[in-house]
Design a protein around this motif. Structure first.
Motif: not given
Length: 180
Positions: A95-105
């Motif tokens: 979840v944290a990795a996917q959240f970070r990817a959304l923030v970075n995107g």
């Protein structure tokens, strides 16, 4: 691990939507506490505790909030309670990795890990960061990790891209050339 990714996606997307939807949350602080909860959830002893049928969800929640470095905001507590109640602690690092990817995107940046044979101070990391941002063509969120096996130089991982200028990599290239 596709199953964990599938389980984690709705949690990450809902959290991202709440953080960007004017719910009084900001992305940076949300990413910080999600990363902290993920690091705690990745601990094998804590996972064994959580999987124990004699341990209640309230006890698991109390351990999480007790181990956290700082006081968690109410949103973090609600999110953690939901994850624990649904038995999804194993998915929390994803979840944290996917959240970070959304923030970075959203910000047009990427996370980058700089592996170095020797400790890097903030100034050296900033200098490397400037060069890497030109090389990769986007803003990078750098973190440094010590890896003495590199012998010298650095190895940079940005998503699925790797830039390896370490002595270890050069020695491997020479070895391959000599045995070919």
């Amino acid at each position: 691990m596709a199953e964990l990714a599938t389980i984690a996606r709705p949690y990450a997307e809902a959290l991202f939507k709440a953080a960007t939807g004017g719910a009084g949350m900001d992305l940076a602080s949300t990413a910080d506490w999600v990363d902290e909860l993920a690091a705690i959830a990745a601990d094998t002893q804590l996972r064994q505790l959580a999987d124990n049928p004699k341990v209640t969800t309230d006890q698991v929640f109390a351990v999480f909030t007790g181990v956290a470095r700082s006081a968690l905001p109410d949103t973090a507590k609600n999110f953690l309670r939901t994850v624990i109640d649904n038995g999804r602690l194993a998915a929390l690092p994803e979840v944290a990795a996917q959240f970070r990817a959304l923030v970075n995107g959203r910000s047009g940046s990427s996370d980058a890990v700089v592996h170095s044979a020797f400790p890097m101070d903030a100034a050296a990391l900033a200098d490397v960061g400037s060069a890497l941002e030109k090389r990769f063509g986007r803003k990078l969120n750098l973190t440094a990790q010590l890896d003495p096996s590199l012998i010298g130089g650095i190895r940079v991982v940005v998503g699925d891209e790797v830039l390896d200028t370490s002595v270890k990599a050069r020695l491997e290239q020479m070895k391959a050339a000599l045995t070919a």
